[in-house]
Design a protein around this motif. Structure first.
Motif, PDB file in Angstrom:
ATOM      1  N   PRO A 108       0.818  -1.219   0.000  1.00 41.39           N
ATOM      2  CA  PRO A 108       0.000   0.000   0.000  1.00 41.39           C
ATOM      3  C   PRO A 108       0.852   1.270   0.000  1.00 41.39           C
ATOM      4  N   ASP A 109       0.206   2.369  -0.354  1.00 42.61           N
ATOM      5  CA  ASP A 109       0.856   3.680  -0.245  1.00 42.61           C
ATOM      6  C   ASP A 109       0.797   4.190   1.180  1.00 42.61           C
ATOM      7  N   ILE A 110      -0.209   3.736   1.927  1.00 53.91           N
ATOM      8  CA  ILE A 110      -0.382   4.199   3.306  1.00 53.91           C
ATOM      9  C   ILE A 110      -1.233   3.194   4.077  1.00 53.91           C
ATOM     10  N   VAL A 111      -1.059   3.198   5.405  1.00 52.27           N
ATOM     11  CA  VAL A 111      -1.851   2.346   6.294  1.00 52.27           C
ATOM     12  C   VAL A 111      -2.642   3.237   7.239  1.00 52.27           C
ATOM     13  N   PHE A 112      -3.928   2.936   7.384  1.00 48.49           N
ATOM     14  CA  PHE A 112      -4.768   3.641   8.354  1.00 48.49           C
ATOM     15  C   PHE A 112      -5.201   2.645   9.417  1.00 48.49           C
ATOM     16  N   SER A 113      -4.799   2.900  10.662  1.00 51.06           N
ATOM     17  CA  SER A 113      -5.078   1.967  11.757  1.00 51.06           C
ATOM     18  C   SER A 113      -6.027   2.592  12.774  1.00 51.06           C
ATOM     19  N   ALA A 121       0.581  -5.854  14.566  1.00 49.74           N
ATOM     20  CA  ALA A 121       1.507  -6.536  13.659  1.00 49.74           C
ATOM     21  C   ALA A 121       1.514  -5.859  12.291  1.00 49.74           C
ATOM     22  N   VAL A 122       0.362  -5.382  11.853  1.00 49.65           N
ATOM     23  CA  VAL A 122       0.260  -4.688  10.567  1.00 49.65           C
ATOM     24  C   VAL A 122       1.041  -3.373  10.606  1.00 49.65           C
ATOM     25  N   VAL A 123       0.916  -2.634  11.705  1.00 55.69           N
ATOM     26  CA  VAL A 123       1.622  -1.355  11.839  1.00 55.69           C
ATOM     27  C   VAL A 123       3.138  -1.572  11.828  1.00 55.69           C
ATOM     28  N   ILE A 124       3.629  -2.546  12.596  1.00 53.04           N
ATOM     29  CA  ILE A 124       5.067  -2.802  12.678  1.00 53.04           C
ATOM     30  C   ILE A 124       5.622  -3.249  11.324  1.00 53.04           C
ATOM     31  N   ALA A 125       4.929  -4.182  10.681  1.00 55.84           N
ATOM     32  CA  ALA A 125       5.386  -4.664   9.379  1.00 55.84           C
ATOM     33  C   ALA A 125       5.407  -3.522   8.354  1.00 55.84           C
ATOM     34  N   SER A 126       4.394  -2.650   8.399  1.00 58.55           N
ATOM     35  CA  SER A 126       4.333  -1.515   7.472  1.00 58.55           C
ATOM     36  C   SER A 126       5.494  -0.557   7.722  1.00 58.55           C
ATOM     37  N   ARG A 130       8.752   0.800   5.398  1.00 56.01           N
ATOM     38  CA  ARG A 130       8.778   2.257   5.221  1.00 56.01           C
ATOM     39  C   ARG A 130       7.489   2.776   4.575  1.00 56.01           C
ATOM     40  N   ILE A 131       6.390   2.123   4.903  1.00 57.30           N
ATOM     41  CA  ILE A 131       5.074   2.590   4.465  1.00 57.30           C
ATOM     42  C   ILE A 131       4.525   3.503   5.559  1.00 57.30           C
ATOM     43  N   PRO A 132       4.117   4.725   5.219  1.00 58.76           N
ATOM     44  CA  PRO A 132       3.617   5.631   6.262  1.00 58.76           C
ATOM     45  C   PRO A 132       2.333   5.112   6.908  1.00 58.76           C
ATOM     46  N   VAL A 133       2.203   5.369   8.214  1.00 51.12           N
ATOM     47  CA  VAL A 133       1.048   4.915   8.993  1.00 51.12           C
ATOM     48  C   VAL A 133       0.342   6.125   9.610  1.00 51.12           C
ATOM     49  N   VAL A 134      -0.975   6.177   9.481  1.00 51.67           N
ATOM     50  CA  VAL A 134      -1.815   7.167  10.165  1.00 51.67           C
ATOM     51  C   VAL A 134      -2.724   6.398  11.120  1.00 51.67           C
ATOM     52  N   ILE A 135      -2.773   6.852  12.361  1.00 50.47           N
ATOM     53  CA  ILE A 135      -3.591   6.215  13.406  1.00 50.47           C
ATOM     54  C   ILE A 135      -4.768   7.124  13.738  1.00 50.47           C
ATOM     55  N   LYS A 155       1.303  10.261  11.573  1.00 51.76           N
ATOM     56  CA  LYS A 155       0.287  11.153  12.120  1.00 51.76           C
ATOM     57  C   LYS A 155      -0.661  10.368  13.017  1.00 51.76           C
ATOM     58  N   ILE A 156      -1.140  11.039  14.072  1.00 50.39           N
ATOM     59  CA  ILE A 156      -2.098  10.429  14.996  1.00 50.39           C
ATOM     60  C   ILE A 156      -3.312  11.363  15.069  1.00 50.39           C
ATOM     61  N   THR A 157      -4.413  10.945  14.495  1.00 53.75           N
ATOM     62  CA  THR A 157      -5.633  11.749  14.531  1.00 53.75           C
ATOM     63  C   THR A 157      -6.443  11.354  15.769  1.00 53.75           C
ATOM     64  N   VAL A 158      -7.061  12.343  16.422  1.00 53.65           N
ATOM     65  CA  VAL A 158      -7.746  12.084  17.691  1.00 53.65           C
ATOM     66  C   VAL A 158      -9.147  12.683  17.687  1.00 53.65           C
ATOM     67  N   SER A 159     -10.029  12.041  18.465  1.00 53.36           N
ATOM     68  CA  SER A 159     -11.429  12.478  18.548  1.00 53.36           C
ATOM     69  C   SER A 159     -11.639  13.593  19.560  1.00 53.36           C
TER      70      SER A 159
END
Length: 381
Positions: A108-113, A121-126, A130-135, A155-159
């Motif tokens: 993927p170009d990016i992971v959204f968790s 495990a998905v976040v660590i593997a990504s 070197r795939i960017p992760v947004v939480i 980036k970490i998005t919050v409610s």
């Protein structure tokens, strides 16, 4: 653009993913219309995959949105002693290897968790690829998976504004909580027909979250005879509780009362939006998803936070919600069937108080939350 979604398997995890995916489509449509001639085709092409633990029958919900689903071994950290904790430690390397292989095959170009079992495990593997992760963190205090995932996220998005102080400030983006916009499109007329409502009484919606909540069911059922005298009830009791609740209420209901009580194990999108539309009062748990949906629909409400929730997040969510004037919060130590009923009756009869709650909900809810998260994902890519 290839987007990989990952999360646990509850509605609180999956519904925000649906909201964000729909806004991603809108954003990409806009970019294609305005900048289609200069943007790379592979950026504008949509390819979505969900990778996580067992969805327990919820795969269809994602697949209907053109999100392919694949499963890996799910790892869960329990806050209590259990031999399952030792088994999950042994399963961790297998979960990571599965995630690594499936991510490599999709790239993927990016992971959204959204956090939850199966996502770490998905976040660590990504991150290793070197795939960017947004939480996205829904609650006022972060869950364990998001705590552990935070160092690996761009980036970490919050409610909740001002919450989640443990995250690095330069990573945090306050977005609010993504709510599915279609929930605001319900109709009272469709609801009357769908639920076979009489229209003779005010309607109370009782729900315990996507998995139901036994305590909130019992608080209601112990005062069942009072509610059924004056109100029409839509009761979402949870799949696990449906059989028992149905047997009990069938025994309690008189023949002439049956038309005022409507019991369901759960409601899909097409039905929950109609339930919200017709409802005069919601009695609910304090999961972030439920609170923000109630605020989005601007419904008078009574919030009963779950005791001993992970990190006590429901108590803290409810505290913020109540302090903003968005609802009436009844703490665990004050819960009794009679208190909840009296509070409900009082709220339904006091128009001035319900107006205050409605106005507070308008200020609290961020209608562009899903759009902000989608924009953050696109900017990060």
């Amino acid at each position: 653009m290839r987007v990989l979604f990952t999360s646990g398997n509850t509605g609180g995890h999956l519904y925000p993913i649906l909201a964000v995916k729909r806004e991603l489509d809108k954003c990409l449509n806009f970019l294609e219309t305005k900048y289609g001639k200069i943007l790379p085709k592979e950026f504008l092409t949509r390819d979505y995959l969900f990778l996580g633990g067992d969805l327990k029958g919820k795969e269809t919900m994602l697949q209907e949105e053109d999100i392919e689903t694949k499963k890996i071994i799910s790892i869960k950290w329990r806050r209590y002693f259990s031999f399952q904790n030792f088994l999950d430690v042994l399963k961790t390397p297998f979960s990571f290897l599965q995630a690594s292989f499936l991510i490599w095959s999709f790239m993927p170009d990016i992971v959204f968790s959204k956090g939850g079992p199966g996502s770490f495990a998905v976040v660590i593997a990504s991150w290793l690829y070197r795939i960017p992760v947004v939480i996205h963190e829904s609650d006022s205090v972060p869950g364990k998976t998001n705590k552990f995932s935070a160092p690996f996220a761009k980036k970490i998005t919050v409610s909740f504004k001002g919450g989640n102080a443990i995250f690095k400030k330069n990573k945090v983006v306050f977005t609010g909580h993504p709510v599915r916009q279609m929930l605001t499109n319900g109709s009272k007329e469709r609801a009357k027909e769908m639920f076979n409502l009489t229209g003779e009484r005010k309607v109370i919606l009782i729900m315990g979250g996507s998995q139901g909540a036994q305590q909130i069911n019992l608080v209601f059922l112990d005062a069942f005879y009072k509610y059924i005298k004056d109100y029409e009830i839509i009761h979402i009791c949870g799949q696990k509780n449906f059989k028992e609740t149905n047997l009990l209420t069938s025994a309690l209901l008189k023949k002439e009362q049956k038309k005022f009580y409507h019991l369901y194990p759960s409601l899909g999108e097409d039905k929950i939006k109609e339930a919200y539309a017709i409802t005069d009062l919601v009695i609910s748990r304090a999961g972030a998803g439920s609170l923000f949906e109630i605020a989005a629909l601007k419904k008078p409400n009574i919030i009963i936070p779950l005791e001993n929730s992970a990190g006590d997040h429901q108590q803290l969510n409810a505290q913020i919600f109540g302090e903003k004037g968005c609802g009436i919060v009844i703490e665990a130590q004050n819960i009794s069937p009679n208190i909840v009923y009296i509070t409900a009756k009082d709220l339904l009869e006091r128009e001035e108080q319900t107006k205050k709650i409605i106005n507070a909900c308008k200020k609290f809810y961020k209608p562009d939350a899903a759009q902000k998260i989608a924009e953050t994902i696109i900017e990060t890519v």
